[in-house]
Motif scaffolding. Structure first.
Motif, PDB file in Angstrom:
ATOM      1  N   ALA A 515       0.832  -1.204   0.000  1.00 37.15           N
ATOM      2  CA  ALA A 515       0.000   0.000   0.000  1.00 37.15           C
ATOM      3  C   ALA A 515       0.868   1.256   0.000  1.00 37.15           C
ATOM      4  CB  ALA A 515      -0.938  -0.006   1.210  1.00 37.15           C
ATOM      5  N   TRP A 516       1.921   1.227   0.807  1.00 37.54           N
ATOM      6  CA  TRP A 516       2.816   2.385   0.876  1.00 37.54           C
ATOM      7  C   TRP A 516       3.545   2.598  -0.444  1.00 37.54           C
ATOM      8  CZ3 TRP A 516       3.595   6.785   2.916  1.00 37.54           C
ATOM      9  CH2 TRP A 516       4.843   7.403   2.897  1.00 37.54           C
ATOM     10  N   ALA A 517       4.025   1.509  -1.053  1.00 36.40           N
ATOM     11  CA  ALA A 517       4.713   1.624  -2.340  1.00 36.40           C
ATOM     12  C   ALA A 517       3.764   2.155  -3.409  1.00 36.40           C
ATOM     13  CB  ALA A 517       5.278   0.263  -2.753  1.00 36.40           C
ATOM     14  N   SER A 518       2.513   1.679  -3.400  1.00 33.79           N
ATOM     15  CA  SER A 518       1.526   2.158  -4.375  1.00 33.79           C
ATOM     16  C   SER A 518       1.208   3.631  -4.154  1.00 33.79           C
ATOM     17  CB  SER A 518       0.236   1.337  -4.272  1.00 33.79           C
ATOM     18  OG  SER A 518       0.477  -0.014  -4.573  1.00 33.79           O
ATOM     19  N   PHE A 519       1.137   4.036  -2.880  1.00 33.68           N
ATOM     20  CA  PHE A 519       0.850   5.438  -2.564  1.00 33.68           C
ATOM     21  C   PHE A 519       1.976   6.344  -3.055  1.00 33.68           C
ATOM     22  CE2 PHE A 519       1.218   8.982   0.534  1.00 33.68           C
ATOM     23  CZ  PHE A 519       0.035   9.631   0.224  1.00 33.68           C
ATOM     24  N   GLN A 520       3.217   5.957  -2.794  1.00 32.13           N
ATOM     25  CA  GLN A 520       4.343   6.761  -3.266  1.00 32.13           C
ATOM     26  C   GLN A 520       4.350   6.849  -4.789  1.00 32.13           C
ATOM     27  OE1 GLN A 520       7.517   4.633  -0.914  1.00 32.13           O
ATOM     28  NE2 GLN A 520       8.201   6.728  -0.583  1.00 32.13           N
ATOM     29  N   ASP A 521       4.082   5.719  -5.431  1.00 29.82           N
ATOM     30  CA  ASP A 521       4.049   5.695  -6.894  1.00 29.82           C
ATOM     31  C   ASP A 521       2.971   6.646  -7.412  1.00 29.82           C
ATOM     32  OD1 ASP A 521       4.902   4.485  -9.453  1.00 29.82           O
ATOM     33  OD2 ASP A 521       2.860   3.711  -9.487  1.00 29.82           O
ATOM     34  N   LEU A 522       1.791   6.618  -6.772  1.00 29.55           N
ATOM     35  CA  LEU A 522       0.704   7.505  -7.172  1.00 29.55           C
ATOM     36  C   LEU A 522       1.106   8.967  -7.039  1.00 29.55           C
ATOM     37  CD1 LEU A 522      -3.030   7.165  -6.291  1.00 29.55           C
ATOM     38  CD2 LEU A 522      -1.843   9.231  -5.591  1.00 29.55           C
ATOM     39  N   LEU A 523       1.725   9.316  -5.911  1.00 24.80           N
ATOM     40  CA  LEU A 523       2.113  10.710  -5.676  1.00 24.80           C
ATOM     41  C   LEU A 523       3.069  11.215  -6.757  1.00 24.80           C
ATOM     42  CD1 LEU A 523       2.792  10.852  -1.818  1.00 24.80           C
ATOM     43  CD2 LEU A 523       0.892  11.902  -3.049  1.00 24.80           C
ATOM     44  N   PHE A 524       4.094  10.427  -7.047  1.00 30.48           N
ATOM     45  CA  PHE A 524       5.131  10.919  -7.953  1.00 30.48           C
ATOM     46  C   PHE A 524       4.737  10.781  -9.420  1.00 30.48           C
ATOM     47  CE2 PHE A 524       7.455  10.437  -3.977  1.00 30.48           C
ATOM     48  CZ  PHE A 524       8.150  11.646  -3.940  1.00 30.48           C
ATOM     49  N   VAL A 525       3.870   9.807  -9.747  1.00 27.94           N
ATOM     50  CA  VAL A 525       3.336   9.752 -11.109  1.00 27.94           C
ATOM     51  C   VAL A 525       2.438  10.959 -11.363  1.00 27.94           C
ATOM     52  CG1 VAL A 525       1.744   8.513 -12.626  1.00 27.94           C
ATOM     53  CG2 VAL A 525       3.519   7.257 -11.420  1.00 27.94           C
ATOM     54  N   LEU A 553      -6.998   8.328  -4.925  1.00 27.97           N
ATOM     55  CA  LEU A 553      -6.942   7.160  -4.048  1.00 27.97           C
ATOM     56  C   LEU A 553      -8.209   6.319  -4.151  1.00 27.97           C
ATOM     57  CD1 LEU A 553      -5.339   8.812  -0.890  1.00 27.97           C
ATOM     58  CD2 LEU A 553      -4.284   7.073  -2.335  1.00 27.97           C
ATOM     59  N   GLN A 554      -9.345   6.950  -4.438  1.00 23.86           N
ATOM     60  CA  GLN A 554     -10.591   6.211  -4.617  1.00 23.86           C
ATOM     61  C   GLN A 554     -10.516   5.292  -5.822  1.00 23.86           C
ATOM     62  OE1 GLN A 554     -13.340   5.921  -2.921  1.00 23.86           O
ATOM     63  NE2 GLN A 554     -13.593   7.699  -1.602  1.00 23.86           N
ATOM     64  N   HIS A 555      -9.770   5.704  -6.845  1.00 23.52           N
ATOM     65  CA  HIS A 555      -9.757   4.974  -8.108  1.00 23.52           C
ATOM     66  C   HIS A 555      -8.489   4.146  -8.311  1.00 23.52           C
ATOM     67  CE1 HIS A 555     -12.806   8.106  -8.782  1.00 23.52           C
ATOM     68  NE2 HIS A 555     -13.363   7.230  -9.591  1.00 23.52           N
ATOM     69  N   GLN A 556      -7.530   4.263  -7.400  1.00 25.29           N
ATOM     70  CA  GLN A 556      -6.316   3.448  -7.495  1.00 25.29           C
ATOM     71  C   GLN A 556      -6.485   2.236  -6.586  1.00 25.29           C
ATOM     72  OE1 GLN A 556      -3.916   3.796  -9.485  1.00 25.29           O
ATOM     73  NE2 GLN A 556      -2.089   2.794  -8.694  1.00 25.29           N
ATOM     74  N   THR A 557      -6.322   1.051  -7.141  1.00 29.86           N
ATOM     75  CA  THR A 557      -6.512  -0.164  -6.344  1.00 29.86           C
ATOM     76  C   THR A 557      -5.172  -0.763  -5.943  1.00 29.86           C
ATOM     77  OG1 THR A 557      -6.653  -1.506  -8.363  1.00 29.86           O
ATOM     78  CG2 THR A 557      -8.717  -0.704  -7.414  1.00 29.86           C
ATOM     79  N   MET A 558      -5.225  -1.600  -4.933  1.00 31.61           N
ATOM     80  CA  MET A 558      -4.039  -2.309  -4.480  1.00 31.61           C
ATOM     81  C   MET A 558      -3.556  -3.263  -5.569  1.00 31.61           C
ATOM     82  SD  MET A 558      -2.944  -1.684  -1.348  1.00 31.61           S
ATOM     83  CE  MET A 558      -2.277  -3.227  -0.723  1.00 31.61           C
ATOM     84  N   PRO A 559      -2.251  -3.543  -5.614  1.00 32.65           N
ATOM     85  CA  PRO A 559      -1.753  -4.515  -6.599  1.00 32.65           C
ATOM     86  C   PRO A 559      -2.422  -5.873  -6.399  1.00 32.65           C
ATOM     87  CG  PRO A 559       0.071  -3.362  -5.515  1.00 32.65           C
ATOM     88  CD  PRO A 559      -1.171  -2.990  -4.774  1.00 32.65           C
ATOM     89  N   THR A 560      -2.705  -6.554  -7.502  1.00 33.29           N
ATOM     90  CA  THR A 560      -3.300  -7.884  -7.412  1.00 33.29           C
ATOM     91  C   THR A 560      -2.286  -8.855  -6.829  1.00 33.29           C
ATOM     92  OG1 THR A 560      -4.638  -7.424  -9.372  1.00 33.29           O
ATOM     93  CG2 THR A 560      -4.404  -9.730  -8.715  1.00 33.29           C
ATOM     94  N   PRO A 561      -2.618  -9.509  -5.722  1.00 35.96           N
ATOM     95  CA  PRO A 561      -1.641 -10.423  -5.116  1.00 35.96           C
ATOM     96  C   PRO A 561      -1.468 -11.665  -5.981  1.00 35.96           C
ATOM     97  CG  PRO A 561      -3.752 -10.587  -3.986  1.00 35.96           C
ATOM     98  CD  PRO A 561      -3.883  -9.472  -4.973  1.00 35.96           C
TER      99      PRO A 561
END
Length: 712
Positions: A515-525, A553-561
Motif C-alpha cells: 500500500a505504501w509503495a503504491s501510494f508513493q508511486d501515485l504521488l510521484f506519477v 486514491l478512490q480509483h487506485q486499487t491495491m496490486p493484485t496479489p
C-alpha cells in the motif's frame, strides 16, 4: 477462420484443447516450437488452459503461448522501434482533469460549468472516451455524428474534450488501454510481427464479442495462420435470441474481417461434452428460453438455492457449507466463491472465513483509500484542514498507525494525557489556541514546588506540550501552497516522521508495504504528469491537494496479489467466465445485482444513444446491456462442474426486504417444485446451533448458553 459454436457445456473448449495440444506436439516433432497461439479473456483462464494442456498430455509441452488479448498486444509493442509508452490510470485521470480545468478557465465548458470540476463528471467523461475508443470512434467521427443530428452545446464541449485528450496522447507519445490495440494493429498492418512467426494454429476461446480493433487484429491473425479456430457461445436457433444476441453479432462481424466457416459443437468422438449433474446440464440447455416452450425438469441434481437473513447470514451460510466440504475431503482449490459486487462483500468474507479457519484468498479490487495507513495519513491532512478539532486530534493520536519516534511520546499514556488536559482546559479546537494553552499550563505547572502534587502534573503537561509542538512544527508545510512534486515529498516526509509509513514487512506485513509503495508511486506519477503538462509549478493549497488526492486514491486499487495454491478463491462474479469450477458458490443475487441497471446517463439518454448510432457510432444502449447481462449470468452459472449453490439476502443492512434476481426466478422455473434444493435461513438468534458452529467465538457463545441451561 473456423467458428465453433454451441451453448455452454457443449464441449467447445475440450475440442479446442485437443486440437491445440496436437498442433503443439506436431510443431515440437518438427522442431518448430512457438507456431501456435491461444488467446483467452483473463490471466486466470490462461493458467487453467495451460494446466489442462499439461495434465492431459503424456509428452512435455514447450512454448504453449497461451495469453490474453492484452498480453498479445503488449508482446507486439515490445518490439516496436517507436518509443510509445503506456498511459497509467493515475496519469490518465490527472491528464483529463487538467483538460477539464483548462476548458473551464478558457470558457469552453459553459454547459457543464456547474459540475465540471467534480469527480463524478471526470468519471463520466473518462467512461465516454473509453466507450468511443473501444469502437475506434475518433474525435472527428464523434463530432461528425453529433453535427448530423444537430450538435448541442454539450456535444460540442464533449467533442472538444475528447479531441484535446487524443491530441495530448499524440504529443506525449502515449497510448491508453484502448490505444494499446490501435498501436498493435497498426504495427501488424505494416508487417511487423516480432516476436511471432507464421502460425500453424491460432485458437481464440472464452470471448462473446470483441472491440472494433480486436476484430481487425483477428482478421490479420487469420491471414497469417494455416488454421484459426474461434469459439462462440451461440446456438443457431431462434429459441434464445436475446441470450445469444452478442455472439450472433460477433459472428457476423468476424465474417467481415475473414472468410469464415461455422461448425456446431458437440464434435464427434469423446469430445462431445462434459459429464455434468442433471440440474446444471438442464439449465445450460434451457436457461432464458421462451417460458412457454420450457419443459420443466424434475431432476435438479447439483443445484441449490439459499435465501438468508442479511448479507452476514448469507456469507455465514456459505462459510458453513464450505467448511463442511473441506472437512469432507473436498480440496480447497476445487471450491470457488463469487459475489457481485465483491467489494461490498469482501470485508464480511474476510471476517467470517478467517474466524472459521477456512484457507482462502479474496481477490477484491481494494481501493487504496481503504488501507489503514492511508486513512491515517488522510486524517493528518484533515486535522490540519479543520484546525485541530478535539475528536479528530484524539482519533489520530490514538491510532495504531500513529507511531512517532519522539522521546516524550508514549502510545499508552500520551493520547489519554492530552485528551484529559484538553477537556480540563476546555479547548474544543484551534491549533494555535491549543498549543498556546498547553504552553501556558506548562509554565504554570513548572513553577510549583517539587514536593507539590502539581509536579507530576507538570511532567505530564510538559510531555504533552512537547508532543503537540513537534506535531505542529512537522505539519507547518501543510499551511503553505506547494507544487505537486513538493507535496509528494512533504507527504512522504510526514508519513515517515509520524511512523505511518511501514517500518518493515516483518513488523507491518506485506499488504501495508505494498500500500505504501503504491501510494508513493501515485504521488510521484501524478507530480510527473503535472510537469509533463507544463503545470509543474502550479501552487496548490491543502484543500486542493486533499480533494485531488482523495479522488486518485478512490480509483487506485491495491496490486493484485499472486495466486496462492490450495485455497478457496473469492472472486468477483465476472471473473468466473471461462473457468471450469468444480464447486461454485454465487452470492449476492438480488434484483439490483443481476441485472445491473445502467439507466440513462446525464450525458446521453437512451434516445440520444440510438440517434447517435443512427449516424455512424456504436454506443451501448439499454437493450444491448440487458442482453449482455443475461449472457454474463448464463456464462457464470454454467461454469460449475459438480455443484452450483446460488444465494441472496432477503433483507438489506438497514432491514428493508430484498427481492431475488429475476434471473434466479427464471432459473427456478426450469424445474418442477421440489426438484432443486431451496433453503431459507432465518437465524436471528445470536447463539448458533451446535452443528453450525464455525469458529472459536461460536464455541464460546454456545458453551456459555449450554452452561446457563445446566448442560455444561
Amino acid at each position: 477462420m473456423e467458428i465453433l459454436t454451441g451453448p455452454a457445456c457443449s464441449g467447445k473448449t475440450s475440442a479446442l484443447l485437443h486440437w491445440y495440444r496436437a498442433a503443439i506436439l506436431k510443431a515440437q516433432c518438427e522442431r518448430r516450437p512457438g507456431r501456435t497461439l491461444w488467446l483467452s479473456p483473463t490471466h486466470r483462464v490462461c493458467q487453467q488452459v495451460t494446466q489442462q494442456l499439461w495434465a492431459n498430455s503424456a509428452s512435455v509441452i514447450l512454448a504453449p503461448q497461451v495469453m490474453t488479448f492484452d498480453g498479445f498486444a503488449d508482446r507486439i509493442l515490445q518490439f516496436s522501434e517507436t518509443v510509445t509508452r503506456p498511459l497509467p490510470p493515475v496519469m490518465q485521470r490527472v491528464l483529463v482533469r487538467h483538460l477539464i480545468d483548462n476548458h473551464v478557465a478558457t470558457g469552453r465548458l459553459k454547459y457543464f460549468g456547474g459540475i465540471a470540476q467534480t469527480s463524478g463528471f471526470l468519471d463520466v467523461v473518462l467512461g465516454l472516451i473509453s466507450e468511443l475508443k473501444r469502437e475506434e470512434a475518433w474525435p472527428e467521427h464523434f463530432q461528425a455524428a453529433c453535427e448530423q443530428r444537430g450538435a448541442s452545446r454539450s456535444d460540442l464541449e464533449l467533442g472538444s474534450l475528447y479531441a484535446a485528450y487524443q491530441e495530448q496522447l499524440k504529443t506525449q507519445n502515449r497510448y491508453d488501454a484502448e490505444g494499446r490495440f490501435w498501436s498493435a494493429r497498426d504495427r501488424l498492418v505494416k508487417g511487423f510481427w516480432e516476436p511471432f512467426p507464421e502460425f500453424e494454429l491460432v485458437v481464440v476461446d472464452g470471448f462473446s464479442d470483441y472491440t472494433h480493433t480486436q476484430y481487425e487484429i483477428l482478421g490479420l491473425l487469420a491471414q497469417r495462420s494455416a488454421r484459426m479456430l474461434v469459439s462462440l457461445p451461440w446456438e443457431d436457433t431462434t429459441l434464445r435470441p436475446d441470450l445469444f444476441a452478442k455472439p450472433r453479432i460477433a459472428s457476423e462481424r468476424l465474417g467481415k474481417v475473414a472468410t469464415c466457416q461455422s461448425r456446431a459443437a458437440p464434435v464427434p468422438g469423446d469430445l462431445s461434452g462434459i459429464s455434468l449433474p442433471a440440474g446444471i446440464r438442464h439449465l445450460a440447455q434451457q436457461l432464458f428460453s421462451n417460458p412457454r416452450e420450457i419443459v420443466a425438469s424434475n431432476d435438479g441434481d447439483g443445484v441449490e438455492i439459499l435465501a438468508a437473513t442479511g448479507m452476514q447470514g448469507e456469507v455465514r451460510a456459505i462459510a458453513e457449507r464450505v467448511k463442511r466440504m473441506l472437512v469432507g475431503e473436498v480440496a480447497a482449490r476445487d471450491i470457488t466463491v463469487a459475489f457481485r459486487p465483491l467489494t461490498d462483500y469482501a470485508p464480511l468474507v474476510r471476517e467470517v472465513f478467517s474466524n472459521a479457519g477456512i484457507p482462502f484468498q479474496c481477490m477484491a479490487a481494494e481501493p487504496l483509500i481503504r488501507q489503514p495507513l492511508i486513512k491515517t495519513l488522510l486524517s493528518v491532512l484533515q486535522l490540519e484542514l479543520e484546525d485541530w478539532p478535539f475528536e479528530r486530534l484524539y482519533g489520530l493520536l490514538n491510532s495504531g498507525w500513529f507511531r512517532p519516534n519522539w522521546r516524550d511520546w508514549s502510545p499508552r499514556h500520551s493520547p489519554r494525557n492530552i485528551a484529559g488536559l484538553l477537556r480540563k482546559l476546555k479547548i474544543p479546537n484551534g491549533r494555535t489556541a491549543i498549543v498556546a494553552a498547553f504552553d501556558a499550563a506548562r509554565v504554570l505547572a513548572e513553577s510549583a514546588p517539587e514536593d507539590d502534587p502539581q509536579s507530576q502534573l507538570a511532567f505530564k503537561i510538559a510531555q504533552s506540550t512537547n508532543c503537540l509542538l513537534r506535531l505542529s512544527d512537522l505539519l507547518a508545510p501543510l499551511r503553505q501552497k506547494l507544487n505537486a512534486r513538493d507535496w509528494a515529498e512533504v507527504l512522504t516526509h510526514i508519513a515517515r516522521e509520524l511512523g505511518i509509513a511501514p517500518l518493515s514487512e516483518e513488523v507491518d506485513g506485506v499488504e501495508a508495504n505494498e500500500a505504501w509503495a503504491s501510494f508513493q508511486d501515485l504521488l510521484f506519477v501524478a507530480a510527473g504528469t503535472e510537469e509533463m503538462l507544463g503545470q509543474g509549478r502550479r501552487p496548490l493549497g491543502l484543500s486542493e491537494i486533499c480533494a485531488e488526492l482523495s479522488d486518485l486514491l478512490q480509483h487506485q486499487t491495491m496490486p493484485t496479489p499472486p495466486r496462492r495454491a490450495g485455497v478457496v478463491e473469492i472472486l468477483d462474479a465476472a471473473q468466473i467466465r471461462g473457468l471450469d469450477v468444480p464447486f461454485l458458490f454465487l452470492g449476492g443475487l438480488t434484483e439490483s445485482s443481476f441485472p445491473l441497471r445502467g439507466g440513462d446517463s446525464f450525458l446521453y439518454t437512451e434516445a440520444d444513444r440510438r440517434e447517435l448510432n443512427a449516424h455512424g457510432l456504436t454506443l451501448g444502449h439499454r437493450t444491448a446491456q440487458t442482453q449482455a447481462e443475461m449472457l454474463l449470468f448464463y456464462s457464470i452459472v454454467t461454469r460449475a462442474r459438480q455443484r452450483l449453490t446460488l444465494s441472496y439476502p432477503v433483507v438489506s443492512l438497514d432491514g428493508q426486504p430484498l427481492s431475488a434476481s429475476p434471473y434466479l426466478t427464471a432459473l427456478r422455473d426450469l424445474f418442477t417444485p421440489g426438484a432443486i434444493k431451496q433453503v431459507r435461513i432465518e437465524q436471528l438468534d445470536p447463539v448458533p446451533e451446535v452443528s453450525d458452529m464455525l469458529s472459536l467465538s461460536d464455541l464460546r457463545v454456545v458453551a456459555t448458553s449450554e452452561a446457563l441451561q445446566r448442560r455444561p
